[in-house]
Write a protein that holds these residues in place. Structure first.
Motif, PDB file in Angstrom:
ATOM      1  N   LEU A 178      -5.792  -2.890   5.857  1.00  0.00           N
ATOM      2  CA  LEU A 178      -4.545  -2.479   6.528  1.00  0.00           C
ATOM      3  C   LEU A 178      -4.730  -2.492   8.033  1.00  0.00           C
ATOM      4  O   LEU A 178      -5.842  -2.327   8.546  1.00  0.00           O
ATOM      5  CB  LEU A 178      -4.151  -1.072   6.079  1.00  0.00           C
ATOM      6  CG  LEU A 178      -3.849  -0.894   4.590  1.00  0.00           C
ATOM      7  CD1 LEU A 178      -3.487   0.554   4.309  1.00  0.00           C
ATOM      8  CD2 LEU A 178      -2.719  -1.814   4.164  1.00  0.00           C
ATOM      9  N   ASP A 179      -3.612  -2.658   8.752  1.00  0.00           N
ATOM     10  CA  ASP A 179      -3.745  -2.610  10.213  1.00  0.00           C
ATOM     11  C   ASP A 179      -3.977  -1.164  10.644  1.00  0.00           C
ATOM     12  O   ASP A 179      -3.671  -0.222   9.892  1.00  0.00           O
ATOM     13  CB  ASP A 179      -2.526  -3.250  10.893  1.00  0.00           C
ATOM     14  CG  ASP A 179      -1.266  -2.442  10.689  1.00  0.00           C
ATOM     15  OD1 ASP A 179      -1.230  -1.272  11.109  1.00  0.00           O
ATOM     16  OD2 ASP A 179      -0.316  -2.982  10.086  1.00  0.00           O
ATOM     17  N   PRO A 180      -4.524  -0.957  11.844  1.00  0.00           N
ATOM     18  CA  PRO A 180      -4.947   0.389  12.244  1.00  0.00           C
ATOM     19  C   PRO A 180      -3.837   1.442  12.187  1.00  0.00           C
ATOM     20  O   PRO A 180      -4.090   2.590  11.836  1.00  0.00           O
ATOM     21  CB  PRO A 180      -5.424   0.191  13.687  1.00  0.00           C
ATOM     22  CG  PRO A 180      -5.830  -1.239  13.745  1.00  0.00           C
ATOM     23  CD  PRO A 180      -4.918  -1.975  12.825  1.00  0.00           C
ATOM     24  N   THR A 191      -7.383   2.196   2.483  1.00  0.00           N
ATOM     25  CA  THR A 191      -7.011   1.637   3.790  1.00  0.00           C
ATOM     26  C   THR A 191      -7.563   0.227   3.988  1.00  0.00           C
ATOM     27  O   THR A 191      -7.375  -0.360   5.050  1.00  0.00           O
ATOM     28  CB  THR A 191      -7.550   2.525   4.938  1.00  0.00           C
ATOM     29  OG1 THR A 191      -8.971   2.550   4.849  1.00  0.00           O
ATOM     30  CG2 THR A 191      -6.993   3.930   4.855  1.00  0.00           C
ATOM     31  N   SER A 192      -8.217  -0.292   2.961  1.00  0.00           N
ATOM     32  CA  SER A 192      -8.862  -1.594   3.099  1.00  0.00           C
ATOM     33  C   SER A 192      -7.849  -2.690   3.444  1.00  0.00           C
ATOM     34  O   SER A 192      -6.841  -2.874   2.761  1.00  0.00           O
ATOM     35  CB  SER A 192      -9.564  -1.932   1.787  1.00  0.00           C
ATOM     36  OG  SER A 192     -10.105  -3.207   1.846  1.00  0.00           O
ATOM     37  N   GLU A 206     -10.626   2.866  -1.857  1.00  0.00           N
ATOM     38  CA  GLU A 206     -10.497   2.113  -0.602  1.00  0.00           C
ATOM     39  C   GLU A 206      -9.020   1.926  -0.212  1.00  0.00           C
ATOM     40  O   GLU A 206      -8.548   0.787  -0.072  1.00  0.00           O
ATOM     41  CB  GLU A 206     -11.177   0.748  -0.728  1.00  0.00           C
ATOM     42  CG  GLU A 206     -12.599   0.847  -1.245  1.00  0.00           C
ATOM     43  CD  GLU A 206     -13.635   0.290  -0.291  1.00  0.00           C
ATOM     44  OE1 GLU A 206     -13.283   0.002   0.862  1.00  0.00           O
ATOM     45  OE2 GLU A 206     -14.801   0.183  -0.703  1.00  0.00           O
ATOM     46  N   SER A 256     -14.614   4.910   0.031  1.00  0.00           N
ATOM     47  CA  SER A 256     -14.537   4.108   1.251  1.00  0.00           C
ATOM     48  C   SER A 256     -15.905   3.521   1.578  1.00  0.00           C
ATOM     49  O   SER A 256     -16.931   4.053   1.160  1.00  0.00           O
ATOM     50  CB  SER A 256     -14.083   5.000   2.416  1.00  0.00           C
ATOM     51  OG  SER A 256     -14.094   4.269   3.618  1.00  0.00           O
ATOM     52  N   GLN A 267      -3.394   2.366   8.601  1.00  0.00           N
ATOM     53  CA  GLN A 267      -4.606   3.113   8.200  1.00  0.00           C
ATOM     54  C   GLN A 267      -4.490   4.567   8.627  1.00  0.00           C
ATOM     55  O   GLN A 267      -4.737   5.485   7.845  1.00  0.00           O
ATOM     56  CB  GLN A 267      -5.834   2.512   8.886  1.00  0.00           C
ATOM     57  CG  GLN A 267      -6.426   1.331   8.158  1.00  0.00           C
ATOM     58  CD  GLN A 267      -7.706   0.842   8.836  1.00  0.00           C
ATOM     59  OE1 GLN A 267      -8.379   1.592   9.527  1.00  0.00           O
ATOM     60  NE2 GLN A 267      -8.014  -0.427   8.632  1.00  0.00           N
ATOM     61  N   GLN A 270       0.837  -1.197   0.000  1.00  0.00           N
ATOM     62  CA  GLN A 270       0.000   0.000   0.000  1.00  0.00           C
ATOM     63  C   GLN A 270       0.877   1.254   0.000  1.00  0.00           C
ATOM     64  O   GLN A 270       0.569   2.230  -0.682  1.00  0.00           O
ATOM     65  CB  GLN A 270      -0.923  -0.020   1.222  1.00  0.00           C
ATOM     66  CG  GLN A 270      -2.045   0.990   1.173  1.00  0.00           C
ATOM     67  CD  GLN A 270      -3.074   0.680   0.078  1.00  0.00           C
ATOM     68  OE1 GLN A 270      -3.230  -0.461  -0.331  1.00  0.00           O
ATOM     69  NE2 GLN A 270      -3.750   1.693  -0.400  1.00  0.00           N
ATOM     70  N   GLU A 287     -14.107   6.563   8.727  1.00  0.00           N
ATOM     71  CA  GLU A 287     -12.893   6.982   8.013  1.00  0.00           C
ATOM     72  C   GLU A 287     -13.153   8.301   7.281  1.00  0.00           C
ATOM     73  O   GLU A 287     -12.347   9.233   7.342  1.00  0.00           O
ATOM     74  CB  GLU A 287     -12.529   5.878   7.019  1.00  0.00           C
ATOM     75  CG  GLU A 287     -11.286   6.133   6.232  1.00  0.00           C
ATOM     76  CD  GLU A 287     -10.928   4.910   5.399  1.00  0.00           C
ATOM     77  OE1 GLU A 287     -10.346   3.975   5.973  1.00  0.00           O
ATOM     78  OE2 GLU A 287     -11.233   4.894   4.199  1.00  0.00           O
TER      79      GLU A 287
END
Lengths: 318, 265
Positions: A171-173, A168-169, A166, A197, A176, A147, A202
């Motif tokens: 991804l870990d927080p 941040t789809s 999308e 999104s 993100q 990413q 978000e």
């Protein structure tokens, strides 16, 4: 602000969709989309999976031809002037499919061949800033690093518009949050961001305005503050002992949805800021509180309660 | 277009090397037997005369006594076109369909260039890879001719290369056209393979049955005469022009289709 102007010197919107329609067999697609994205804003494009977000982005990126209507980016037609449009866009596709055998540096080198001089150096600097190793093959990169790589390629030519599907789809927080911070930083540098999104929270976090899409049609185009005001969030309150029957009465924007366990577990719907509710809860023997982020359904409920979705469209100036 | 050509060559590097190595090694291995066959030419001619005509036609066997006849019969009249066509079909079918199938088309088409220019770059890269494959295949021919003192001219080897390259370019071009239409690499490969087989069968039938001679005019194999080019030192200009003309038409159609089609992944 990075301003684009038409031949007549008029300021043009970053994105303008007019009755944009793409019909697939089986009745799917997007229909009569009309909205404008102004320069320098983060525009959220909200919708559940399958609502038509990616189709809209494909139309904007010139990968699909509209069935009717059209879209312009900085005044340029997205289908007939696609190369000129893409010169102004940094694009993050929805699926992280990259050339697996390439290293990150190979990928940037290839893409920079189509961009302005200096793009590759900027890309390498940005990768270093993001702690991304460009010498590893794509197939060996984690999802987070993929990413980062795709964000680097989208930013390396300093485009005035970012189109992100999308981003941040999956991804870990932490990643993100880093991606969203990056978008806010881009806005502060005058760039426009079109952020697709399916996560309400978000978009609420970073966007100025948002369009809400359902079943290929626009449900709303609103300032995020307005969306925040109209949507309802669920809250579940667990009490040590049942409160009195009117514990939540008289609270503006609060509805009691369900009472369970002899009154010690209460499910509420909360619209707008929960200041008053929190004050009321402070006086109660609260044992636990569950307050998940708002979901899209709560927005749909508001907009679809008494309107025909086919007629919804943002007013686009003639 | 240069970045796309560079990437296309990079993508095809290992496949081209593998096919080139196999082609060159196979030709070398076969040529190693040429002195023995030449020394026993009479016996082999007798054996060849005993073969049914259909068999020699199907396998492209002419004579074993001459260098051109031997290398043509054993390598370049059938085995090489099958091997090289497999390369051209797989590589040609992949130019668009693989990007769509792998989901990389979004990234590929996000750059500010006309789609036709992007695909044109890929086709140019494929063309260069084909030239490299043909060149590698000709190295044993040139070396063998020198080693065995065969009466083969440099012009003959080069003419043979032109015929081989023109043939492969046609196969690659119609494979690319099918790829431009399809989002499914398997389908494009299957159709291109089927079309190639149909061309071959049409050529065989036209050679075996005079009543069906006209069918040869519909086959690209009619224009594929590497042995003749090697032996005469020249090419049949009309045949090569037809092959290059079909290549240009199929490539132009591929660019036009790709420029207008929707990209759905």
């Amino acid at each position: 602000m990075i301003e684009e102007r038409s031949n007549k010197g008029e300021r043009v919107p970053a994105i303008e969709a007019r009755a944009l329609t793409r019909r697939y067999r089986g009745g799917h697609g997007v229909f009569e989309l009309g909205f404008q994205v102004e320069e320098g804003e983060i525009f959220g494009f909200l919708g559940p999976n399958g609502a038509g977000k990616t189709t809209t982005i494909r139309l904007l990126m010139g990968m699909l031809r509209p069935t009717s209507g059209g879209a312009r980016i900085f005044g340029l037609d997205t289908w007939t002037q696609s190369p000129a449009v893409k010169a102004r866009i940094g694009f993050v596709p929805g699926d992280l499919h990259l050339y697996e055998r390439m290293t990150g540096d190979d990928l940037l080198h290839f893409l920079a061949g189509y961009r302005a001089h200096g793009s590759l150096d900027r890309g390498r600097r940005l990768a270093k800033h993001l702690d991304l190793d460009l010498h590893r093959r794509v197939q060996h990169l984690s999802k987070g690093n993929r990413q980062k790589l795709i964000l680097v390629q989208a930013l390396m030519h300093e485009p005035p518009l970012l189109v992100l599907d999308e981003p941040t789809s999956g991804l870990d927080p932490l990643v993100q949050a880093a991606v969203l911070d990056l978008l806010v930083e881009q806005r502060s540098r005058g760039r426009t961001v079109f952020l697709s999104s399916h996560l309400m929270q978000e978009v609420e976090k970073v966007a100025d305005r948002a369009a809400v899409l359902r079943d290929g049609r626009l449900a709303a185009v609103e300032h995020v503050d307005r969306l925040r005001a109209v949507r309802e969030r669920r809250m579940e309150v667990v009490l040590d002992r049942p409160p009195g029957g009117d514990a939540f009465a008289g609270l503006g924007g609060v509805r009691v949805l369900a009472v369970r366990d002899s009154g010690s577990r209460v499910e509420l719907a909360v619209r707008g800021a929960p200041h008053e509710l929190l004050q009321r809860l402070a006086a109660l023997p609260v044992n636990d509180l569950v307050y998940p982020p708002a979901d899209l359904e709560s927005v749909f409920l508001h907009y679809y309660r008494d309107a025909d979705p086919a007629t919804r469209r943002e007013e686009v100036p003639a | 277009m240069i970045p796309m050509i560079r990437r296309s060559l990079w993508d095809l590097l290992w496949t081209t090397l593998a096919y080139a190595l196999v082609a060159a090694l196979y030709a070398t291995a076969i040529l190693a037997y040429f002195p023995y066959v030449r020394d026993h030419a009479a016996s082999f001619s007798k054996l060849l005369d005993a073969y049914p005509r259909s068999l020699t036609t199907v396998f492209g066997i002419s004579d074993f006594a001459s260098f051109g006849g031997f290398i043509g019969s054993e390598v370049f009249n059938l085995i090489w076109p099958v091997l090289a066509a497999a390369f051209a079909i797989t590589a040609g079918s992949a130019v668009v369909a693989r990007e769509v199938e792998d989901g990389t088309a979004d990234l590929w088409l996000s750059v500010p260039a006309q789609r036709a220019a992007l695909l044109g770059g890929k086709l140019a890269g494929l063309g260069l890879a084909i030239v490299a494959l043909v060149a590698a295949s000709l190295v044993p021919v040139a070396a063998g001719a020198e080693l065995f003192a065969a009466h083969v001219s440099v012009g003959g080897v080069l003419s043979m290369g032109v015929v081989m390259a023109a043939f492969l370019l046609v196969v690659a071009a119609y494979s690319a056209l099918l790829s431009a239409f399809s989002s499914d690499r398997g389908r494009a490969t299957g159709l291109a393979g089927g079309l190639s087989l149909a061309f071959y069968l049409a050529w065989i039938v036209s050679r075996l049955n005079p009543d069906w001679h006209w069918l040869g005019n519909l086959s690209i194999f009619t224009a594929y005469e590497p042995q003749r080019a090697l032996e005469t030192g020249g090419v049949d200009v009309v045949h090569v022009a037809v092959l290059l003309g079909i290549t240009a038409a199929a490539a132009a159609a591929a660019l036009a289709v790709f420029q207008r089609r929707d990209i759905l992944t």
